[in-house]
Design a protein around this motif. Structure first.
Motif, short mmCIF file in Angstrom:
data_model
loop_
_atom_site.label_atom_id
_atom_site.label_comp_id
_atom_site.label_asym_id
_atom_site.label_seq_id
_atom_site.Cartn_x
_atom_site.Cartn_y
_atom_site.Cartn_z
N LEU A 8 -55.36 -4.09 -8.66
CA LEU A 8 -55.40 -2.91 -7.81
C LEU A 8 -56.69 -2.16 -8.12
CD1 LEU A 8 -53.89 -1.23 -5.72
CD2 LEU A 8 -52.85 0.05 -7.60
N ALA A 9 -57.58 -2.07 -7.14
CA ALA A 9 -58.92 -1.53 -7.36
C ALA A 9 -59.10 -0.21 -6.61
CB ALA A 9 -59.98 -2.53 -6.89
N ASN A 10 -59.74 0.74 -7.29
CA ASN A 10 -60.14 1.99 -6.66
C ASN A 10 -61.51 1.76 -6.03
OD1 ASN A 10 -61.10 4.57 -6.00
ND2 ASN A 10 -60.06 5.54 -7.72
N ILE A 60 -67.04 12.26 0.16
CA ILE A 60 -65.92 11.79 -0.65
C ILE A 60 -65.29 10.58 0.02
CG2 ILE A 60 -63.67 12.37 -1.59
CD1 ILE A 60 -66.03 13.75 -2.95
N VAL A 61 -65.15 9.52 -0.74
CA VAL A 61 -64.53 8.28 -0.25
C VAL A 61 -63.29 8.01 -1.09
CG1 VAL A 61 -64.82 5.82 0.17
CG2 VAL A 61 -66.77 7.38 0.44
N ALA A 62 -62.16 7.83 -0.43
CA ALA A 62 -60.90 7.60 -1.14
C ALA A 62 -60.25 6.33 -0.61
CB ALA A 62 -59.95 8.78 -0.96
N GLY A 63 -59.98 5.41 -1.51
CA GLY A 63 -59.33 4.18 -1.09
C GLY A 63 -58.97 3.29 -2.26
N VAL A 64 -57.87 2.57 -2.14
CA VAL A 64 -57.48 1.55 -3.11
C VAL A 64 -57.22 0.26 -2.36
CG1 VAL A 64 -56.50 3.17 -4.79
CG2 VAL A 64 -55.05 2.25 -2.97
N ARG A 65 -57.39 -0.86 -3.05
CA ARG A 65 -57.26 -2.15 -2.39
C ARG A 65 -56.71 -3.18 -3.38
NH1 ARG A 65 -62.47 -3.35 -1.20
NH2 ARG A 65 -62.68 -4.63 -3.06
N PRO A 66 -55.76 -4.01 -2.95
CA PRO A 66 -55.34 -5.12 -3.81
C PRO A 66 -56.34 -6.27 -3.71
CG PRO A 66 -54.01 -5.05 -1.81
CD PRO A 66 -54.95 -3.89 -1.73
#
Length: 363
Positions: A230-232, A199-205
């Motif tokens: 805003l990207a998942n 499982i990979v969890a992250g968001v990035r502008p």
């Protein structure tokens, strides 16, 4: 996340209309109505229905189907389609991929678009008297005040990627063929499928762009407009809070925008955002966009959720303040020049008077 059966009102064919008949069963909530929808008399007024998870032939109070599954595994479920109306009604029942709109509300992919994710894994079992549909699912007539219960089989491919694969199952009211108005009203149940694995969890502008809008008032700050996506970047759905921090050269006059909340982003999805921050013009401003991920509802995320950030630099030239300085300095210089000219004229007159007096004395 405390999820609810989805409800969508749309309109097609001759007119875009808002259906009056909506589910009234406990736990049924409407999804956003398309912006193009107009209100109009509903030929199906009075028809009320619900689609709910069921156990042992009756609704069991759940508001969604939620399962963690291994690749290649399968799940068996049941749904109850209830007609609370005083007349029989015909419904189309089918499954589809889930998506999330720009406002963070759960929805299904557009009608006619083929499911390629979790919706393609869902197969609906047979119901007595039901007729299969060409595009999947079946159509069934439900007598007034009665319910039909049908099985749901979920088959996860052996090569399914780890993470979330959203889907939904809907019951769409089919209008009378003799009706001149063709509309689509549907309610449904959200299907949460999480395939086990890494499982990979992250968001990035992403794609941060900043522009400065100066104020005409030299005694007021300008506005820094920051746009980004805003990207998942992971494989599970996440919510997020984003803040924009700014400061002038050497960290002067730091400021921070209020937190902007994103309710839900699906894996691989991005959502555009815009933040406006008051900034005093100090010729140059440094900033950063900080996105902090968060679990949605009752979701469990393994591992720490780490914030990410993107930095930017933007010119904040104080045009109004410079104009004011030019006006003030110019006014002072003009005043001094006028005084010097006035003093010179006075002195010239004095000199003329003195010369005239001296000439008279000589005479």
């Amino acid at each position: 996340m405390n999820l609810h059966p989805l409800s969508l009102l749309g309109a097609t064919a001759l007119a875009l209309l808002l259906a009056v008949g909506q589910p009234t069963a406990a736990g049924a909530h409407p999804l956003p109505v398309p912006a193009e929808t107009d209100t109009a008399p509903d030929p199906a007024a009075g028809i009320t229905w619900a689609l709910q998870p069921a156990v042992d032939g009756a609704p069991d109070g759940r508001v969604s189907l939620r399962h963690r599954v291994d690749p290649g595994a399968s799940v068996e479920e049941s749904l109850a389609l209830s007609n609370f109306s005083a007349q029989a009604a015909t419904f189309a029942v089918y499954a589809s991929d889930g998506t999330v709109g720009g406002d963070g509300s759960f929805d299904l992919i557009p009608a006619g678009q083929e499911s390629t994710g979790g919706g393609a894994w869902v197969a609906l079992g047979a119901v007595d008297g039901a007729a299969p549909r060409d595009d999947g699912g079946f159509a069934v007539s439900v007598p007034a005040g009665e319910s039909v219960v049908f099985p749901v089989h979920i088959e996860v491919p052996a090569d399914a990627a780890p993470g979330d694969h959203p889907a939904g199952i809907v019951a769409e009211l089919l209008p009378d063929a003799a009706s001149e108005v063709q509309l689509a009203s549907r309610v449904g149940v959200r299907v949460h499928l999480r395939v086990s694995g890494d499982i990979v969890a992250g968001v990035r502008p992403d794609g941060v762009q900043a522009t400065y809008e100066p104020s005409w008032n030299p005694f007021a700050p300008g506005t820094l407009v920051v746009r980004y996506d805003l990207a998942n970047t992971g494989n599970v759905r996440l919510g997020a809070e984003t803040v924009v921090g700014t400061a002038g050269p050497f960290g002067l006059l730091p400021d921070e925008s209020p937190a902007l909340a994103q309710r839900e982003l699906l894996p691989g999805q991005s959502s555009p955002a815009e933040v406006r921050v008051p900034v005093w013009p100090l010729f140059l401003a440094d900033g950063r966009v900080i996105a902090s991920p968060a679990a949605v509802g009752d979701d469990e995320i393994e591992g720490a959720l780490v914030a990410s950030e993107e930095t930017f630099t933007v010119w904040t030239v104080p045009w109004a303040q410079l104009a004011l300085i030019v006006l003030v300095v110019g006014g002072v210089l003009l005043f001094r020049r006028l005084r010097i000219r006035s003093a010179a004229r006075v002195q010239a007159r004095i000199d003329e008077a003195v010369a005239a007096a001296q000439g008279a004395d000589r005479v």
